[in-house]
Design a protein around this motif. Structure first.
Motif, short mmCIF file in Angstrom:
data_model
loop_
_atom_site.label_atom_id
_atom_site.label_comp_id
_atom_site.label_asym_id
_atom_site.label_seq_id
_atom_site.Cartn_x
_atom_site.Cartn_y
_atom_site.Cartn_z
N LYS A 61 -6.43 -11.21 -16.99
CA LYS A 61 -5.67 -11.71 -18.08
C LYS A 61 -4.59 -10.64 -18.35
O LYS A 61 -5.09 -9.67 -18.37
N VAL A 62 -3.49 -11.17 -18.46
CA VAL A 62 -2.23 -10.15 -18.70
C VAL A 62 -2.69 -10.12 -20.18
O VAL A 62 -2.49 -11.02 -21.16
N ALA A 63 -2.25 -8.78 -20.67
CA ALA A 63 -2.72 -8.46 -22.08
C ALA A 63 -1.98 -7.37 -22.64
O ALA A 63 -1.38 -6.47 -21.70
N LEU A 64 -1.66 -7.10 -23.76
CA LEU A 64 -1.16 -5.95 -24.44
C LEU A 64 -2.12 -4.87 -24.17
O LEU A 64 -3.35 -4.87 -24.77
N ILE A 65 -1.69 -3.61 -23.67
CA ILE A 65 -2.35 -2.54 -23.44
C ILE A 65 -2.03 -1.34 -24.02
O ILE A 65 -0.73 -1.06 -23.81
N TYR A 66 -2.83 -0.74 -24.84
CA TYR A 66 -2.17 0.74 -25.28
C TYR A 66 -2.20 1.76 -24.09
O TYR A 66 -3.36 1.64 -23.38
N PRO A 279 -8.33 -3.54 -36.43
CA PRO A 279 -8.27 -3.52 -35.06
C PRO A 279 -7.12 -3.20 -34.36
O PRO A 279 -7.15 -2.89 -33.22
N HIS A 280 -5.92 -3.34 -34.99
CA HIS A 280 -4.72 -3.34 -34.25
C HIS A 280 -3.94 -2.17 -34.46
O HIS A 280 -3.01 -1.80 -33.97
N ASP A 281 -4.53 -1.15 -35.39
CA ASP A 281 -4.20 -0.07 -35.64
C ASP A 281 -4.81 1.07 -34.96
O ASP A 281 -5.95 0.90 -34.66
N ARG A 282 -4.17 2.23 -34.38
CA ARG A 282 -4.57 3.18 -33.67
C ARG A 282 -4.27 4.54 -34.57
O ARG A 282 -3.12 4.72 -34.91
N LYS A 321 -14.34 3.73 -33.75
CA LYS A 321 -14.74 3.87 -32.22
C LYS A 321 -13.74 5.05 -32.02
O LYS A 321 -12.50 4.84 -32.30
N VAL A 322 -14.05 5.74 -31.10
CA VAL A 322 -13.25 7.02 -30.60
C VAL A 322 -13.08 7.08 -29.25
O VAL A 322 -13.96 6.96 -28.43
N ALA A 323 -12.12 7.06 -28.78
CA ALA A 323 -11.46 7.23 -27.32
C ALA A 323 -11.08 8.54 -27.10
O ALA A 323 -9.89 9.00 -27.44
N PHE A 324 -12.05 9.40 -26.33
CA PHE A 324 -11.47 10.56 -25.90
C PHE A 324 -10.49 10.50 -24.74
O PHE A 324 -10.77 10.08 -23.70
N ASP A 332 6.45 8.28 -27.01
CA ASP A 332 6.82 6.71 -26.62
C ASP A 332 5.47 6.02 -26.02
O ASP A 332 5.52 5.22 -25.78
N GLU A 333 4.30 6.71 -26.39
CA GLU A 333 3.12 6.01 -25.88
C GLU A 333 2.19 5.57 -26.86
O GLU A 333 0.88 5.39 -26.73
N HIS A 334 2.47 5.47 -27.96
CA HIS A 334 1.83 4.89 -29.11
C HIS A 334 1.78 3.42 -29.49
O HIS A 334 1.12 2.94 -30.10
N THR A 335 2.80 2.66 -28.83
CA THR A 335 2.96 1.46 -28.97
C THR A 335 2.48 0.61 -27.70
O THR A 335 2.50 1.31 -26.50
N PRO A 336 1.70 -0.57 -27.89
CA PRO A 336 1.16 -1.22 -26.80
C PRO A 336 2.05 -1.94 -25.93
O PRO A 336 3.41 -1.88 -26.29
#
Length: 407
Positions: A61-66, A279-282, A321-324, A332-336
């Protein structure tokens, strides 16, 4: 009569011949129609692809990806924990008279959170203050007496050398002087004692004021006005902690990392924090500490991740949840972005296309691509979020080919 009736029932020869001749024509006509319909059906089935076996495909599925998803080397879950947290209690035993805070209130270091009944302690303090004044007055009296005795002794000493005063008078002046010195010293000790008693009274009174040990936020209120509080809950009917509070500037995420994956985590390494509540915040973070001990029951090691910038909506005990990450994120890599795996993109005549699932058919869609993170490609135009695209197929990709999604 009978002959005339039978003649009416006789079928003429020309009519029998015409009926028998029309039957072959109708058969040929129906046969022709059947052949035409068969050809049309064959052409339709061929054109619709029903005569070609369906392709078994795997879709995505095509999705918004961070961007962080493509840079993630390890995931772990845990909770937001305040590194500086206290259950504030009283050192004295007493009945709670005032409670100046409630849950969520911000306080500064030294702010009075609650007050115990302290009328007796205030009275003791006033008594100590009065005793100090008495001692100071006694000291001033002793100093005056010492001054007078010293002058009298000095005069008698001078007169004694010239023989103008008797031995008895000189001895009396000397004794008075020594007594005045001792009285002045005793008065000073009395002042010191009074000041010490005053200090004790002030400390005891201060124990009735429960103050914030550091700046923070009140988390829970554990006692109400009228209840008895005691240090360490000395009585079963007394409350130990009046409030619990936390320093919100010390919030970190504590996660358990499996021992087998610990080599992927480095102190100072980049991380991204996600909260179940948002869930939509990083939230960008950094590995602060790897606690130097393991949990043998779970075969994990606690790792602390700090927030690069704290947000007021982050609260203690939130699940996280933590992503290492393999590297820190750029500006410019903080938006999906809209992305698909690189395997879904095919080259067709100098253009890039993806095969989208349209009902049960393949449909080629030209796409415009952007940046690439590992095996994820950014889609700038051609697809929408939620579209299903074909990742792999057991037969050649072709527009209109029937498909069967692989389970």
């Amino acid at each position: 009569m009978e002959n005339s009736d039978l003649s009416k029932l006789r079928i003429e020869a020309d009519k029998r011949g015409s009926a028998s001749g029309s039957r072959p024509k109708k058969r040929r006509l129906w046969l022709l129609v059947a052949v035409v319909l068969g050809v049309v059906a064959f052409v339709y089935l061929a054109r619709m692809g029903f005569l070609i076996p369906a392709a078994e495909v795997q879709t995505v599925k095509v999705a918004l990806i961070y961007p962080s998803r493509a840079l993630t080397i390890l995931n772990a879950s845990g909770y937001v924990v305040a590194q500086r947290k206290a259950a504030v209690s009283s050192k004295a035993t007493g009945r709670l008279e005032k409670l100046n805070v409630e849950e969520g209130k911000q306080v500064r270091e030294g702010d009075i959170l609650a007050v115990l009944e302290n009328q007796d302690l205030k009275a003791t303090l006033e008594e100590a203050q009065a005793a100090q004044k008495v001692a100071q007055a006694a000291l001033r009296n002793a100093e005056a007496e010492l001054t007078d005795a010293t002058l009298n002794y000095q005069r008698n000493t001078a007169l004694r050398q010239s023989g103008a005063v008797s031995v008895q008078a000189f001895d009396a002046a000397e004794a008075r002087y020594k007594k005045a010195v001792a009285s002045e010293r005793s008065a000073r000790f009395g002042v010191d004692r009074a000041e010490a008693s005053l200090k004790v009274a002030e400390v005891n009174l201060e124990y009735s004021y429960i103050r914030a040990p550091f700046p923070g936020v009140i988390l829970t209120k554990n006692a109400d006005v009228g209840e008895v509080v005691a240090p360490f809950g000395a009585s079963s009917l007394a409350k130990a902690a009046v409030v619990t509070m936390a320093d919100m500037d010390s919030l970190m995420v504590e996660v358990d990392v499996a021992e087998s994956s610990l080599e992927k985590v480095k102190v100072g390494g980049a991380a991204e924090i996600r909260l179940d509540a948002y869930p939509h915040d990083r939230f960008p973070g950094t590995v602060h500490m790897i606690v130097p001990t393991a949990d043998r029951s779970k075969a994990t090691v606690m790792t602390k991740v700090k927030f690069d910038k704290l947000d007021p909506k982050v609260l203690p005990e939130m699940s996280a949840k933590v992503a290492f990450l393999s590297r820190p994120l750029k500006e410019d890599e903080h938006t999906p972005f809209l992305g698909v795996p690189a395997a879904a993109i095919k080259a067709r005549e100098k253009t890039k296309v993806v095969f989208r699932v349209a009902s049960d058919r393949m449909q080629s869609i030209p796409v415009k691509t952007g940046r690439t993170w590992n095996d994820v490609v950014e889609i700038l135009d051609g697809l929408s979020e939620g579209d299903l695209v074909i990742l792999s197929s057991d037969k050649p990709l072709q527009d209109g080919r029937r498909i069967r999604v692989k389970e």
